[in-house]
Design a protein around this motif. Structure first.
Motif, PDB file in Angstrom:
ATOM      1  N   TYR A  31       0.830  -1.199   0.000  1.00 43.39           N
ATOM      2  CA  TYR A  31       0.000   0.000   0.000  1.00 43.39           C
ATOM      3  C   TYR A  31       0.866   1.252   0.000  1.00 43.39           C
ATOM      4  CZ  TYR A  31      -4.155  -2.748   1.363  1.00 43.39           C
ATOM      5  OH  TYR A  31      -5.200  -3.618   1.409  1.00 43.39           O
ATOM      6  N   TYR A  33       0.407   5.779  -0.287  1.00 44.81           N
ATOM      7  CA  TYR A  33      -0.557   6.861  -0.092  1.00 44.81           C
ATOM      8  C   TYR A  33       0.097   8.216  -0.396  1.00 44.81           C
ATOM      9  CZ  TYR A  33      -1.985   3.226   3.314  1.00 44.81           C
ATOM     10  OH  TYR A  33      -2.299   2.049   3.943  1.00 44.81           O
ATOM     11  N   TYR A  35      -0.722  12.110   0.976  1.00 43.64           N
ATOM     12  CA  TYR A  35      -1.489  12.986   1.844  1.00 43.64           C
ATOM     13  C   TYR A  35      -1.025  14.422   1.606  1.00 43.64           C
ATOM     14  CZ  TYR A  35      -2.936   9.049   4.829  1.00 43.64           C
ATOM     15  OH  TYR A  35      -3.482   7.887   5.313  1.00 43.64           O
ATOM     16  N   GLN A  37      -0.900  18.064   3.950  1.00 45.88           N
ATOM     17  CA  GLN A  37      -1.030  18.569   5.303  1.00 45.88           C
ATOM     18  C   GLN A  37      -1.165  20.074   5.261  1.00 45.88           C
ATOM     19  OE1 GLN A  37       2.387  18.136   7.921  1.00 45.88           O
ATOM     20  NE2 GLN A  37       1.078  18.082   9.722  1.00 45.88           N
ATOM     21  N   LEU A  43      -3.882  15.659   8.281  1.00 44.43           N
ATOM     22  CA  LEU A  43      -3.514  15.053   7.004  1.00 44.43           C
ATOM     23  C   LEU A  43      -4.771  14.598   6.289  1.00 44.43           C
ATOM     24  CD1 LEU A  43      -1.000  14.224   9.064  1.00 44.43           C
ATOM     25  CD2 LEU A  43      -0.214  13.164   6.971  1.00 44.43           C
ATOM     26  N   LEU A  45      -6.138  12.533   2.866  1.00 40.58           N
ATOM     27  CA  LEU A  45      -5.716  11.569   1.861  1.00 40.58           C
ATOM     28  C   LEU A  45      -6.113  12.042   0.469  1.00 40.58           C
ATOM     29  CD1 LEU A  45      -4.488   8.739   1.374  1.00 40.58           C
ATOM     30  CD2 LEU A  45      -6.796   7.816   1.628  1.00 40.58           C
ATOM     31  N   TYR A  48      -4.568   6.872  -3.094  1.00 42.86           N
ATOM     32  CA  TYR A  48      -3.811   5.775  -2.535  1.00 42.86           C
ATOM     33  C   TYR A  48      -3.770   4.623  -3.542  1.00 42.86           C
ATOM     34  CZ  TYR A  48      -8.278   3.482  -1.454  1.00 42.86           C
ATOM     35  OH  TYR A  48      -9.516   2.904  -1.545  1.00 42.86           O
ATOM     36  N   PHE A  90       2.892  14.541   1.820  1.00 47.80           N
ATOM     37  CA  PHE A  90       3.567  13.391   2.415  1.00 47.80           C
ATOM     38  C   PHE A  90       3.151  12.128   1.687  1.00 47.80           C
ATOM     39  CE2 PHE A  90       5.779  15.011   6.036  1.00 47.80           C
ATOM     40  CZ  PHE A  90       5.087  16.163   6.401  1.00 47.80           C
ATOM     41  N   THR A 101       1.490  -0.539  10.486  1.00 47.77           N
ATOM     42  CA  THR A 101       1.923   0.832  10.721  1.00 47.77           C
ATOM     43  C   THR A 101       2.118   1.508   9.385  1.00 47.77           C
ATOM     44  OG1 THR A 101       3.033   0.196  12.763  1.00 47.77           O
ATOM     45  CG2 THR A 101       3.756   2.241  11.735  1.00 47.77           C
ATOM     46  N   ILE A 102       1.769   2.766   9.322  1.00 51.31           N
ATOM     47  CA  ILE A 102       1.982   3.540   8.104  1.00 51.31           C
ATOM     48  C   ILE A 102       3.270   4.352   8.276  1.00 51.31           C
ATOM     49  CG2 ILE A 102       0.456   5.398   8.890  1.00 51.31           C
ATOM     50  CD1 ILE A 102      -0.448   5.703   5.998  1.00 51.31           C
ATOM     51  N   TYR A 103       4.155   4.251   7.317  1.00 56.63           N
ATOM     52  CA  TYR A 103       5.454   4.907   7.374  1.00 56.63           C
ATOM     53  C   TYR A 103       5.462   6.082   6.407  1.00 56.63           C
ATOM     54  CZ  TYR A 103       6.998   0.705   9.776  1.00 56.63           C
ATOM     55  OH  TYR A 103       7.127  -0.331  10.668  1.00 56.63           O
ATOM     56  N   PHE A 104       5.975   7.210   6.883  1.00 60.18           N
ATOM     57  CA  PHE A 104       5.920   8.433   6.098  1.00 60.18           C
ATOM     58  C   PHE A 104       7.276   8.825   5.537  1.00 60.18           C
ATOM     59  CE2 PHE A 104       1.679  10.066   6.642  1.00 60.18           C
ATOM     60  CZ  PHE A 104       1.214   9.358   7.740  1.00 60.18           C
ATOM     61  N   GLY A 105       7.224   9.493   4.391  1.00 59.23           N
ATOM     62  CA  GLY A 105       8.389  10.167   3.872  1.00 59.23           C
ATOM     63  C   GLY A 105       8.574  11.504   4.577  1.00 59.23           C
ATOM     64  N   GLU A 106       9.605  12.231   4.191  1.00 63.00           N
ATOM     65  CA  GLU A 106       9.962  13.458   4.895  1.00 63.00           C
ATOM     66  C   GLU A 106       9.204  14.683   4.417  1.00 63.00           C
ATOM     67  OE1 GLU A 106      14.442  12.265   6.357  1.00 63.00           O
ATOM     68  OE2 GLU A 106      14.190  13.839   4.858  1.00 63.00           O
ATOM     69  N   TRP A 109       7.545  20.278   0.231  1.00 60.08           N
ATOM     70  CA  TRP A 109       6.910  21.575   0.416  1.00 60.08           C
ATOM     71  C   TRP A 109       6.682  22.213  -0.943  1.00 60.08           C
ATOM     72  CZ3 TRP A 109       9.176  19.158   4.267  1.00 60.08           C
ATOM     73  CH2 TRP A 109       8.798  19.449   5.586  1.00 60.08           C
TER      74      TRP A 109
END
Lengths: 113, 115
Positions: A31, A33, A35, A37, A43, A45, A48, A90, A101-106, A109
């Protein structure tokens, strides 16, 4: 171990320009996604994907397109940027199991002027 | 559709004060619950999660959260905050069987800890 990587990190666009945000994950997650912000809104969505070659709309999909041609990559496109798309974007990924768990990138902007 | 609310927009505490951040969700079925933290200029990182078993879960950096099913709540606590806890905190719910779609985040609570 890179996890989730987003490029570019910063970008300024003029209204009407197009661009693509690239997300890559090295965790073999099914999966992915995108998002956005915004202050006070948490956040939201955008789109996805539950697997290679599949995409679906999230809460705020208008003005965005996505593609998942490879399992590890998820691209977010803005066809004609608008000032309302100024935000922090994100990318995230996860496995399709209970308790995942959902893991995010940095984050990326983006400013549209 | 499920939703997540967080009680406070901005919380200001002095170091060593106790913290409790409220989170409520709306969904009648099985849920997985999460707290994420976002330090200034950084991405979201997992603090802790609940998906089954003991409703009191412990996470990193001394944080804990309690799932109260009857109240649809998952409040975050820490007995003594530090300046380094200054960050934005997001509660999230992953509900039902459609795990891919149903990650819903609350609006966030900004925590400022004064030295």
């Amino acid at each position: 171990n890179a996890g989730v990587t987003q490029t570019p990190k910063f970008r300024v666009l003029k209204t009407g320009q197009s661009m693509t945000l690239l997300c890559a994950q090295d965790m073999n997650h099914e999966y992915m996604y995108w998002y956005r912000q915004d202050p006070g809104m948490g956040l939201r969505l955008i789109h996805y994907s539950v697997g290679e070659g599949t995409t679906a709309k999230g809460e705020v999909p208008d003005g965005y397109n996505v593609s998942r041609l490879k399992k590890q990559n998820f691209l977010l496109g803005l066809e004609s940027a608008a000032p309302s798309q100024t935000s922090v974007y994100f990318c995230a990924s996860s496995r399709p199991v209970s308790g995942n768990t959902i893991y995010f990138g940095e984050g990326s902007w983006l400013t549209v002027v | 559709a499920q939703s997540v609310s967080q009680h406070n927009h901005h919380v200001i505490l002095s170091e060593a004060a106790s913290l409790e951040l409220g989170c409520n969700y709306s969904y009648g079925g099985t849920v997985n619950l999460f707290w994420y933290v976002q330090y200034p200029g950084q991405h979201l990182q997992l603090l802790l999660k609940y998906f089954s078993g003991d409703p009191l879960v412990k996470g990193i950096k001394g944080f804990e959260a309690e799932f109260i099913k009857s109240k649809f709540s998952f409040n975050l606590r820490k007995p003594s905050v530090q300046w380094s806890d200054t960050a934005e905190y997001f509660c999230a719910v992953n509900a039902g069987n459609n795990y891919g779609q149903n990650f819903v985040f609350g609006p966030g609570t900004r925590l400022s800890v004064l030295p």
